[in-house]
Design an enzyme around this catalytic site. Structure first.
Site, PDB file in Angstrom:
ATOM      1  N   HIS A  63       0.868  -1.187   0.000  1.00 38.96           N
ATOM      2  CA  HIS A  63       0.000   0.000   0.000  1.00 38.96           C
ATOM      3  C   HIS A  63       0.902   1.233   0.000  1.00 38.96           C
ATOM      4  CE1 HIS A  63      -3.820   2.054   1.867  1.00 38.96           C
ATOM      5  NE2 HIS A  63      -3.174   2.859   1.042  1.00 38.96           N
ATOM      6  N   HIS A 195     -11.838   2.660   4.731  1.00 40.14           N
ATOM      7  CA  HIS A 195     -12.599   3.896   4.527  1.00 40.14           C
ATOM      8  C   HIS A 195     -14.087   3.556   4.644  1.00 40.14           C
ATOM      9  CE1 HIS A 195      -9.360   6.713   3.489  1.00 40.14           C
ATOM     10  NE2 HIS A 195      -8.757   5.644   2.992  1.00 40.14           N
ATOM     11  N   ASN A 219      -7.565   3.535  11.106  1.00 50.76           N
ATOM     12  CA  ASN A 219      -7.704   4.799  10.395  1.00 50.76           C
ATOM     13  C   ASN A 219      -8.830   4.715   9.376  1.00 50.76           C
ATOM     14  OD1 ASN A 219      -4.317   4.604  10.741  1.00 50.76           O
ATOM     15  ND2 ASN A 219      -5.362   6.430  11.474  1.00 50.76           N
ATOM     16  N   ASP A 248       4.183   4.784  11.899  1.00 52.33           N
ATOM     17  CA  ASP A 248       4.998   5.994  11.771  1.00 52.33           C
ATOM     18  C   ASP A 248       4.969   6.870  13.008  1.00 52.33           C
ATOM     19  OD1 ASP A 248       2.396   6.898  11.584  1.00 52.33           O
ATOM     20  OD2 ASP A 248       2.685   8.054   9.742  1.00 52.33           O
ATOM     21  N   ASP A 274       1.594   3.540   3.204  1.00 50.77           N
ATOM     22  CA  ASP A 274       0.555   4.473   2.744  1.00 50.77           C
ATOM     23  C   ASP A 274       1.222   5.788   2.338  1.00 50.77           C
ATOM     24  OD1 ASP A 274      -1.974   5.366   2.053  1.00 50.77           O
ATOM     25  OD2 ASP A 274      -2.520   5.941   4.094  1.00 50.77           O
ATOM     26  N   GLY A 310      -2.308  10.343   3.943  1.00 55.18           N
ATOM     27  CA  GLY A 310      -1.236   9.386   3.738  1.00 55.18           C
ATOM     28  C   GLY A 310      -0.092   9.666   4.697  1.00 55.18           C
TER      29      GLY A 310
END
Length: 387
Positions: A63, A195, A219, A248, A274, A310
């Site tokens: 991704h 999503h 997320n 991250d 991402d 992202g």
């Protein structure tokens, strides 16, 4: 030219565990021997002493939207290749090109263009993240271009990719969502739940229909509730689902990552970036699809609304954070960053581990887990500088 050499003296991470003072023998573009004393001799090959280092499989990112200032959704072929190379410099020897939401005709044309790069082996396929997602959980996607997942339209996109579509992210609770999951499963394309504003029950229905991945878990979906547990509970509890995690330090609290590993186990987690254009490039103003993004202090957010857009993550940073901050075992991180995504993409016969016969894709890390070398198909992308 391809390398024929012996990498000796390192901690070599194999599927069975870590081999101390191990070695990896590379002949041409493939691994001909690996691990300990049972690895065959290569008397005519030069030896590189990697004592004090780790040798792990090349990273597999399923991704990824771009990097090095280049977008996989909208860049030219040369720009896409530059973005791919940027991530290779950070250990990602295999990457899927992810698209953000766009007009259907535009996405079809992009899929046809990038399918050629997949056929050439430059990318590992195409991931459509949108347009079949929920406006309630759109994140950094243009709401005016979102649409329900009509199976006929989903089929158009996977046909446009000419056999190179690897994954489609869907809000499976939308009209046509379950039928689209079944369509994707029938065509060997990963149906990923993401999503989404789905309930727990709707998520279970999608999993039963054939969905196998959670797009960046936590997320762009409802939070975990004690009366309405939502999609997170269903995705964590089902062994058929592998969850993507963006490690991250911005997208996830360490406790959320620990919860995912506790429930899924190391074999059902896939670290992803991402990443968008700014990965490996720097702060500034960018476009993500049709939307303006500002990257400040390494965090990408929409100019309008401030949603996270992202990441600027590279997988070498995700690896180091997982080991040094999250305190995960190195072997678990290797599964999450290499073996598991390779298996999901159906390419684990070639990449994802350091077993003989596979592509010589590997990463050299020092004792602090900083990247020191990257090899892809037997050729150094980053040549290790060791004494």
């Amino acid at each position: 030219m391809a390398v024929s050499t012996v990498l000796a003296g390192a901690r070599v991470v194999m599927p069975s565990g870590t081999v101390e003072n191990g070695r990896v023998i590379v002949e041409g573009g493939r691994i001909s021997g690996s691990a300990g004393a049972d690895a065959p001799d290569a008397p005519h090959a030069p030896s590189l002493d990697l004592s004090g280092h780790w040798v792990v499989p090349g990273f597999v990112d399923m991704h990824n939207h771009g990097g090095g200032g280049a977008s996989f959704t909208s860049g030219t072929v040369d720009e896409v290749l530059h973005g791919v190379h940027t991530h290779r410099l950070h250990g990602t020897t295999t990457a899927v090109a992810s698209f953000v939401t766009g007009d259907m005709d535009f996405l079809g044309r992009r899929a046809g263009l990038l399918s050629e790069l997949a056929e050439q082996g430059e990318i590992a396929g195409i991931h459509f993240e949108g347009p079949f997602i929920s406006p309630c959980r759109k994140g950094a996607h243009d709401e005016t271009l979102l649409r329900d997942p009509d199976p006929a339209e989903v089929r158009k996109l996977i046909d446009a990719a000419r056999g190179q579509a690897k994954m489609v992210t869907l809000a499976t609770e939308l009209p046509g969502g379950i039928d689209s999951v079944r369509l994707l499963a029938e065509h060997g394309v990963i149906a990923a739940i993401g999503h989404t504003d789905a309930s727990y029950e709707q998520t279970v229905e999608a999993i039963d229909a054939g969905a196998t991945v959670a797009t960046h878990l936590y997320n762009a979906m409802p939070g975990l509730g004690h009366r309405a547990p939502g999609p997170i509970a269903a995705l964590l509890e089902d062994e058929r689902i592998t969850v993507e995690l963006i490690n991250d330090g911005t997208h996830l609290h360490p406790a959320a990552l620990e919860l995912a590993f506790h429930h899924k186990g190391a074999d059902r987690v896939a670290f992803i970036t991402d990443a968008m254009d700014a990965a490996g490039f720097g702060d500034g103003m960018y476009d993500l699809g049709t939307l303006a993004v500002e990257v400040k202090d390494g965090v990408a957010r929409l100019v309008e609304g401030g949603s996270i857009a992202g990441s600027t993550l590279t997988l070498d940073r995700a690896f180091k954070r997982a080991v040094t901050i999250d305190r995960l075992p190195v072997e678990s991180v290797v599964r999450a960053i290499s073996a598991n995504p390779a298996r999901l993409l159906g390419i684990d016969d070639r990449v994802g581990s350091l077993e003989p016969g596979k592509d010589a894709d590997l990463v050299v890390l020092d004792e602090n887990f900083d990247l020191k070398g990257v090899m892809r198909k037997g050729t150094w992308v980053v040549a290790p500088q060791v004494a």
